[in-house]
Design a protein around this motif. Structure first.
Motif, PDB file in Angstrom:
ATOM      1  N   ASP A   1       1.952   7.935   2.384  1.00 30.65           N
ATOM      2  CA  ASP A   1       2.124   9.237   1.744  1.00 30.65           C
ATOM      3  C   ASP A   1       3.022  10.134   2.589  1.00 30.65           C
ATOM      4  OD1 ASP A   1       0.570   8.462  -0.351  1.00 30.65           O
ATOM      5  OD2 ASP A   1      -1.176   9.713   0.155  1.00 30.65           O
TER       6      ASP A   1
ATOM      7  N   SER B   1      -2.895   9.739  10.349  1.00 29.12           N
ATOM      8  CA  SER B   1      -3.384   8.407  10.002  1.00 29.12           C
ATOM      9  C   SER B   1      -4.679   8.515   9.218  1.00 29.12           C
ATOM     10  CB  SER B   1      -3.607   7.623  11.283  1.00 29.12           C
ATOM     11  OG  SER B   1      -2.417   7.630  12.060  1.00 29.12           O
ATOM     12  N   PRO B   2      -4.924   7.597   8.268  1.00 31.01           N
ATOM     13  CA  PRO B   2      -4.065   6.454   7.976  1.00 31.01           C
ATOM     14  C   PRO B   2      -2.947   6.762   6.987  1.00 31.01           C
ATOM     15  CG  PRO B   2      -6.154   6.298   6.758  1.00 31.01           C
ATOM     16  CD  PRO B   2      -6.239   7.517   7.619  1.00 31.01           C
ATOM     17  N   LEU B   3      -1.767   6.239   7.340  1.00 29.68           N
ATOM     18  CA  LEU B   3      -0.654   6.073   6.403  1.00 29.68           C
ATOM     19  C   LEU B   3      -0.239   7.367   5.711  1.00 29.68           C
ATOM     20  CD1 LEU B   3      -1.865   2.664   4.858  1.00 29.68           C
ATOM     21  CD2 LEU B   3      -0.136   2.996   6.634  1.00 29.68           C
ATOM     22  N   ARG B   4      -0.115   8.425   6.462  1.00 28.07           N
ATOM     23  CA  ARG B   4       0.284   9.702   5.887  1.00 28.07           C
ATOM     24  C   ARG B   4       1.090  10.501   6.899  1.00 28.07           C
ATOM     25  NH1 ARG B   4      -4.310  13.391   3.178  1.00 28.07           N
ATOM     26  NH2 ARG B   4      -4.911  13.515   5.380  1.00 28.07           N
TER      27      ARG B   4
ATOM     28  N   PHE C   1     -11.993   5.039   8.046  1.00 34.38           N
ATOM     29  CA  PHE C   1     -12.483   3.671   8.178  1.00 34.38           C
ATOM     30  C   PHE C   1     -13.939   3.579   8.600  1.00 34.38           C
ATOM     31  CE2 PHE C   1      -7.947   3.268   8.207  1.00 34.38           C
ATOM     32  CZ  PHE C   1      -7.683   2.034   7.642  1.00 34.38           C
ATOM     33  N   PHE C   2     -14.583   4.722   8.829  1.00 36.21           N
ATOM     34  CA  PHE C   2     -15.943   4.677   9.366  1.00 36.21           C
ATOM     35  C   PHE C   2     -16.891   3.871   8.485  1.00 36.21           C
ATOM     36  CE2 PHE C   2     -17.429   7.995  12.669  1.00 36.21           C
ATOM     37  CZ  PHE C   2     -16.883   7.204  13.660  1.00 36.21           C
TER      38      PHE C   2
ATOM     39  N   MET D   1      -7.345  -1.813   4.969  1.00 37.29           N
ATOM     40  CA  MET D   1      -6.332  -0.772   4.701  1.00 37.29           C
ATOM     41  C   MET D   1      -6.153  -0.554   3.206  1.00 37.29           C
ATOM     42  SD  MET D   1      -3.606  -1.266   7.847  1.00 37.29           S
ATOM     43  CE  MET D   1      -3.817  -3.014   8.127  1.00 37.29           C
TER      44      MET D   1
ATOM     45  N   VAL E   1      -1.413  -3.036  13.297  1.00 33.14           N
ATOM     46  CA  VAL E   1      -0.647  -3.208  12.057  1.00 33.14           C
ATOM     47  C   VAL E   1      -0.397  -1.842  11.440  1.00 33.14           C
ATOM     48  CG1 VAL E   1      -0.779  -4.042   9.676  1.00 33.14           C
ATOM     49  CG2 VAL E   1      -1.410  -5.567  11.569  1.00 33.14           C
ATOM     50  N   GLN E   2      -1.449  -1.029  11.405  1.00 31.61           N
ATOM     51  CA  GLN E   2      -1.296   0.290  10.796  1.00 31.61           C
ATOM     52  C   GLN E   2      -0.384   1.184  11.631  1.00 31.61           C
ATOM     53  OE1 GLN E   2      -4.908   2.325   9.340  1.00 31.61           O
ATOM     54  NE2 GLN E   2      -3.948   4.158  10.216  1.00 31.61           N
TER      55      GLN E   2
ATOM     56  N   ILE F   1       0.846  -1.210   0.000  1.00 30.85           N
ATOM     57  CA  ILE F   1       0.000   0.000   0.000  1.00 30.85           C
ATOM     58  C   ILE F   1       0.873   1.250   0.000  1.00 30.85           C
ATOM     59  CG2 ILE F   1      -1.839   1.264   1.199  1.00 30.85           C
ATOM     60  CD1 ILE F   1      -2.665  -1.447   2.464  1.00 30.85           C
ATOM     61  N   GLY F   2       1.842   1.280   0.914  1.00 30.54           N
ATOM     62  CA  GLY F   2       2.726   2.434   1.022  1.00 30.54           C
ATOM     63  C   GLY F   2       2.180   3.522   1.926  1.00 30.54           C
TER      64      GLY F   2
ATOM     65  N   ALA G   1      -8.989   3.252  16.440  1.00 31.48           N
ATOM     66  CA  ALA G   1      -9.629   2.144  15.737  1.00 31.48           C
ATOM     67  C   ALA G   1     -11.078   2.494  15.408  1.00 31.48           C
ATOM     68  CB  ALA G   1      -9.574   0.879  16.593  1.00 31.48           C
TER      69      ALA G   1
ATOM     70  N   ALA H   1     -11.902   4.676  13.116  1.00 35.25           N
ATOM     71  CA  ALA H   1     -11.946   5.984  12.439  1.00 35.25           C
ATOM     72  C   ALA H   1     -10.724   6.140  11.531  1.00 35.25           C
ATOM     73  CB  ALA H   1     -12.016   7.105  13.473  1.00 35.25           C
ATOM     74  N   MET H   2      -9.559   6.388  12.136  1.00 33.47           N
ATOM     75  CA  MET H   2      -8.347   6.555  11.332  1.00 33.47           C
ATOM     76  C   MET H   2      -7.556   5.260  11.214  1.00 33.47           C
ATOM     77  SD  MET H   2      -9.103   9.130  13.532  1.00 33.47           S
ATOM     78  CE  MET H   2      -8.019  10.116  14.536  1.00 33.47           C
ATOM     79  N   ALA H   3      -8.103   4.188  11.754  1.00 33.04           N
ATOM     80  CA  ALA H   3      -7.433   2.882  11.693  1.00 33.04           C
ATOM     81  C   ALA H   3      -8.513   1.806  11.680  1.00 33.04           C
ATOM     82  CB  ALA H   3      -6.511   2.709  12.895  1.00 33.04           C
ATOM     83  N   PRO H   4      -8.152   0.585  11.271  1.00 29.45           N
ATOM     84  CA  PRO H   4      -9.160  -0.481  11.240  1.00 29.45           C
ATOM     85  C   PRO H   4      -9.832  -0.680  12.599  1.00 29.45           C
ATOM     86  CG  PRO H   4      -7.199  -1.168  10.051  1.00 29.45           C
ATOM     87  CD  PRO H   4      -6.863   0.134  10.723  1.00 29.45           C
TER      88      PRO H   4
END
Lengths: 527, 527
Positions: free
Chosen positions: A75, A250-253, B446-447, B437, A293-294, A72-73, A280, A282-285
Motif C-alpha cells: 500500500d 510494516s507490514p507492506l505499507r 502478525f500477533f 503475509m 522476505v517482508q 500481495i502488493g 518479527a 508483530a509487524m512481520a512474520p
C-alpha cells in the motif's frame, strides 16, 4: 611488571588541563584536553562479510519477496507516488492504495542506484563514503527521552539536544548525525525542523540526516544543507549532502509523509535509506526468513519508486529486523534473531549492489551489563553483515525510547574498539618481530626491548571506559562503575566544546532562511 | 500489543515451584523448576569462519614460526622430553634446554593428529565432538578467588568450588568443566587434585579437564576418569576422556610439570590443548603478527613433542594471545587486538587441521557494562575465528583472578544467545511465511495469525537476564540490575541441584582410589 620503563612513561589516559591541541579542522579541538581518541576515520572491512545463507537460500528470500510484491502488493498512501509507479509500469489497483509489481519490473530496476557514493558535509574533512566496504557511525536518533546521571530520565528538550550535538561534535567516533539525538519537544513541531537542523548545521560540521515528515520539511532540510555547505543547487545535485531514513509502516505499507520524503530526496538526488520496521512476531512474520522476505519486499518497493522518480538516485538498503518479546509485545534488540537478520540483511544488500544500513541497539533500561552485551551483539551482527551505515551508533537505550549521555560516551569506546578490530593486521618483517624474539629469547620479556619501545605508545587501543586496574586499586578508588566514568567524560567534553568554524555569510544566510520560514509558519503538523 | 492472545498465554520465564521435570539423563533435572533453558547441545558453525589474513599473509606467520623454531629454538625444561625430541629428529643443544626444529621435521608432523575427535564423559549424553565445526563451552577455571553478591570476593575454597560444580551441572550451557572453576585452596596441594577431581566426577557427569601439574597428578586424573566412566584401559586409550591445557611459559619455553603432562597425556592418547600465554608487549612481541608468530611456534613445538611421543594422539591448537595495558602491565581482554588474534589463531589451527581453543574473557572487576561488552567482544573473536573449545566460557572475571557466580549465570545467557545465533535460519516454504503475509496483508499485524500462533512459544530465544520491561515497570520493580537477577538464578539453581546418577560400583572404586592415593601422600608439591 610495572617497573618497566614503557609503562612508567606511558602517561595518563585522561590529560585534562595538561594539553589543549589547536582545532585541526576535523573537530577534535578541545577534546584532546579531555580524552585521547583516534582521529576521525571511517573504518573499512578488511574481510568478507559473513555469509549465513547459501546463495540458493538467499535466492529463495529474493524470489519470495518478488512473489509478495507481485501477488500481495504494497500500500502506497500517496496519490502522486501511485501515479509515478503506474507510469513506471507497476499495477495500481483501482480505487485502492494497493500497488503490485511485476518481477521483471523489479529485476530491471536492480543495478540502477550507485553501489557507493559520497555523503558530503560542510567540513570537507568529514566527507563520508557510503559503500566500498566503508563503515559510517551515526549518533542515535529520535528518542523521546534524554538521560544522564545528574538529571535522570526526562523528556527530550533543546538544551539536551544541543548538548548531544556538542558531545557528538567532540567525539571522532561520531561520523554523522543520524537525526536528532533526542527529540527537542520544547520546540513547536511546525518549526522544530528549522530550529533543530539549524542548531545541527551550525554547532557541528559533520554530515546530517533529516526526517521525512512531509514535503516541506524535506525541502527545507535540503535547502538548509545547501546553504550551510555554501554550494549552488547544481553542486548539491551532484554531491549528496543530506539523507533521510524512510521507515515503512510494516507490514507492506508506506505512509504519506515518508513517501513525500522518497520523492523529494530522489528528485534532489539525495540518498534514501529505506528501512522497514519489521519486528518479527508483530509487524512481520514470526520466522526470521519470513520477516526478511517482508523486509526485502518493502525495501524493493521503495527502491523501485525511488529509481522511477530519478534513475540513479543514491539508495541505501536498510535492515532493522528484530523480534518482539512474545510475552509482552515489547521490542527486543541484540537478540540471536536480530544478529542473524542483520547478517542476512547485508547479504541481500550486496545482492542488489546497495550500501547497507544496520544499527547498534539494545533494550536495556540502564547502563548495566545488559546494555553492554546487547549492544555488542548488535554490533557483531551489523559488522559481520557488512554494514556501511551504522545507525543509532551512539547513545541508544531502552529500545529507542531514551538517548543516554553516558551510553553515548561508552558507545564511542565500543565503536573505537570496532574500528580497531577492523584495522588490518600488518605482516611486514617488522610486524613479524623476528628481531625482537631474537633479542629477547626464550624465558625473557618484551617490555624493554627495542621493538616494544618503538611501538608501545600506539600498539594497543586505549579504552575510554574499561577499568583495567587490579581489584585492590579499584576497590580503593571506590569501585567505580562504567556509567560514572562515562558521565565524567561526557560532562568534560561538553564543557570543552568549541564550535567548528563556519563561513559567516553561510551562517547569515542560514539564519535568514530559518527566520523567513518560521515567519511563514513552518511546516504543516496535521498529518 | 499486549492484549494479544499469544502474549497472554506465554507464561512466565521463571516457573519456580510450578513444574519439576524428571531428570532426563542430560543433567537438567531440577533446573526446570528454576529456569527455562535450551537442551544440552553443542552448536555447529553454520558459516565459514572469518578470514582476517589472506592465504599469503597466513603463510608469512607460518614461515616466521618455522624460522623461530629452527633458528632461535624453544627451551624444554625436561630431560626426557629433550631425549624424545632428539630421537625424533630435533636438535638439542648440548648442556642446555634449547631445542631447535628443522622446518622439514615440523612440516612432516603436520596432519598426524586427528582433525576431530570425541571427548567422552561418564554420561554418554554429554559426549562432546572436538572439531567438525562444533563448539564446546567450558566453565571458567583456575581463579584464586570466588565472588557472589552475598559473600563478596573471597579466596577460593571447596564449598564455593562445589557450588560451582552444582551450578555447572544444572546449566545446559556448560558442556564441560575446564579445570576447577575456582581453586579450592583449603585442600592441601598434595591431595587437592584427588579431592577436587573426585568431587567433579561424582557431582557432575560432564566431560572434564585436569591440570598438568606433574606426572603423578596427570596419571591420577586419567585413572580416576577411567574409573568414573567404568571402562577398561583399552577403551580409555580409544576414547579420549580427559584433557589438559598445556600453557607454555612464554616466550619460547615449556616447563617441567607441563611437559610431564604432554608426555603422559600423549602416552594415554588423551588430548593435549597447547595454549601459549602470549600477552603482546610482555611475554610476546608488541605487534599482533609477532605475538602470533611466537604463539604459533610454541604450539608447534608442543605439537611435535606430542606427536613424537604418540603419533596420532589428539591435540588442540590453543590461542590466548591478548595484550597488556602498557601503562600498568596488567593483562587486558576483549580488546581489538585480542579479537584479531583470536580470529587469526583460528586460521592457523585450520591450516594445521587441528581443533581450536579460544576463550570468553574480560578484565572487569565487577559485573558492569564493561564485563558485558568485553565478554561479547571476546566471544565475537572466538566464534568468528571458528573456535571449537571455548575455555573460560562461564564465570571468568578480573582477567582470571575471580570466578563470579553471577557472571557464571550471565555467561550461560550469553552462550545460549551465541548458540541461538549459530542455529541455522530455515528457508522452507513455511519459514518464508508467504501464507502468513497473505493472511495478514498490508497494514495488519502478525500477533494473532495462525503462523505466529503455531510458533510463538519457541520462535525466539528467551533470555535469563535481559530485562525487557518498559522503563516505568522496571522502575516500579526497583530498577533491578543484571547482577541481582543472575544472583537469584544462581542461588535457586544451586538449591535445586540434584546429583546425577552414578554407578555405585564406580563410585566405590573411585572413593577407594582416592583414599589409597591420599594415604600414599598424594603428589609432590615441590616444583
Amino acid at each position: 611488571m610495572s617497573e618497566q620503563a614503557p609503562a612508567a612513561a606511558g602517561g595518563g589516559r585522561r590529560r585534562r588541563g595538561r594539553r589543549r591541541a589547536a582545532t585541526d579542522g576535523a573537530g577534535t579541538g578541545g577534546a584532546a584536553a579531555v580524552i585521547e581518541q583516534p582521529p576521525f576515520r571511517q573504518p573499512k572491512l578488511p574481510f568478507s562479510p559473513t555469509e549465513l545463507l547459501s546463495a540458493d537460500e538467499l535466492e529463495s528470500i529474493h524470489h519470495a519477496s518478488l512473489q509478495v510484491l507481485s501477488e500481495i502488493g504494497v500500500d502506497f498512501l500517496h496519490e502522486e507516488a501511485k501515479e509515478l509507479l503506474r507510469r513506471g509500469g507497476a499495477e495500481v489497483e483501482a480505487g485502492s492504495d494497493r500497488v503490485r509489481f511485476d518481477p521483471a519490473l523489479v529485476e530491471e530496476t536492480i543495478g540502477r542506484a550507485p553501489a557507493a557514493f559520497d555523503l558530503h558535509s560542510r567540513n570537507p574533512a568529514h566527507k563520508l563514503r557510503f559503500g566500498d566496504g566503508r563503515v559510517t557511525f551515526c549518533a542515535a536518533a529520535s528518542a523521546p527521552n534524554a538521560f544522564d546521571l545528574q538529571g535522570g530520565r526526562r523528556p527530550g528538550n533543546r538544551a539536551d539536544y544541543r548538548n548531544f550535538l556538542k558531545l557528538g561534535q567532540m567525539l571522532n567516533a561520531v561520523h554523522m548525525f543520524g537525526g536528532y539525538p533526542v527529540e527537542p519537544i520544547d520546540i513547536h513541531p511546525g518549526v522544530r525542523h528549522l530550529e533543530a537542523l539549524s542548531d545541527m548545521l551550525v554547532m557541528t560540521d559533520k554530515a546530517i540526516h533529516a526526517y521525512s515528515l512531509g514535503r516541506e520539511r524535506v525541502v527545507d532540510a535540503i535547502e538548509m544543507t545547501r546553504i550551510a555547505r555554501g554550494v549552488d543547487r547544481e553542486t548539491l545535485l551532484r554531491e549528496p549532502s543530506v539523507l533521510s531514513i524512510i521507515n515503512s509502516s510494516s507490514p507492506l505499507r508506506l505512509d504519506t509523509p515518508m513517501l513525500e520524503g522518497v520523492i523529494q530526496l530522489a528528485r534532489h538526488r539525495q540518498p534514501v535509506v529505506l528501512t522497514p520496521f519489521t519486528l518479527a512476531g508483530a509487524m512481520a512474520p514470526v520466522t526470521i526468513a519470513g520477516a526478511l522476505v517482508q523486509q526485502n519486499a518493502e525495501v524493493l518497493a521503495g527502491y523501485v519508486l525511488c529509481q522511477t522518480v530519478e534513475p540513479g538516485a543514491p539508495f541505501v538498503y536498510g535492515g532493522f529486523t528484530s523480534n518482539v518479546d512474545m510475552k509482552s509485545g515489547a521490542p527486543a534488540f541484540g537478540t540471536p534473531e536480530a544478529m542473524r537478520a542483520a547478517i542476512i540483511g547485508g547479504q541481500l544488500a550486496r545482492r542488489y549492489r546497495l550500501p547497507y544500513r544496520s544499527s547498534n541497539v539494545n533494550a536495556a533500561n540502564s547502563l548495566d551489563a545488559q546494555a553492554g552485551y546487547e549492544a555488542v551483539f548488535s554490533l557483531w551482527g551489523a559488522i559481520m553483515g557488512g554494514v556501511n551505515m551504522l545507525k543509532h551508533g551512539l547513545g541508544w537505550m531502552e529500545g529507542g525510547l531514551q538517548t543516554s549521555f553516558e551510553k553515548f560516551v561508552m558507545d564511542a569506546d565500543l565503536l573505537q574498539m570496532v574500528a580497531g578490530f577492523l584495522t588490518p593486521v600488518g605482516t611486514s618483517p617488522e610486524d613479524l618481530a623476528m628481531d625482537a624474539m631474537r633479542e629477547v629469547g626464550p624465558g625473557g620479556h618484551f617490555f624493554g626491548c627495542a621493538h616494544t619501545r618503538a611501538r608501545y605508545k600506539t600498539a594497543f587501543y586505549q579504552p575510554l571506559i574499561s577499568d583495567w586496574r587490579n581489584y585492590e586499586s579499584w576497590e580503593e578508588a571506590g569501585r567505580p562503575q562504567a556509567p560514572e566514568k562515562a558521565n565524567q567524560i561526557y560532562r568534560d567534553l561538553v564543557a570543552a566544546y568549541e564550535p567548528p568554524p563556519m563561513d559567516p555569510a553561510a551562517r547569515e544566510e542560514l539564519e535568514a532562511f530559518v527566520a523567513r520560514r518560521i515567519e511563514e509558519g513552518g511546516a504543516p503538523t496535521d498529518f
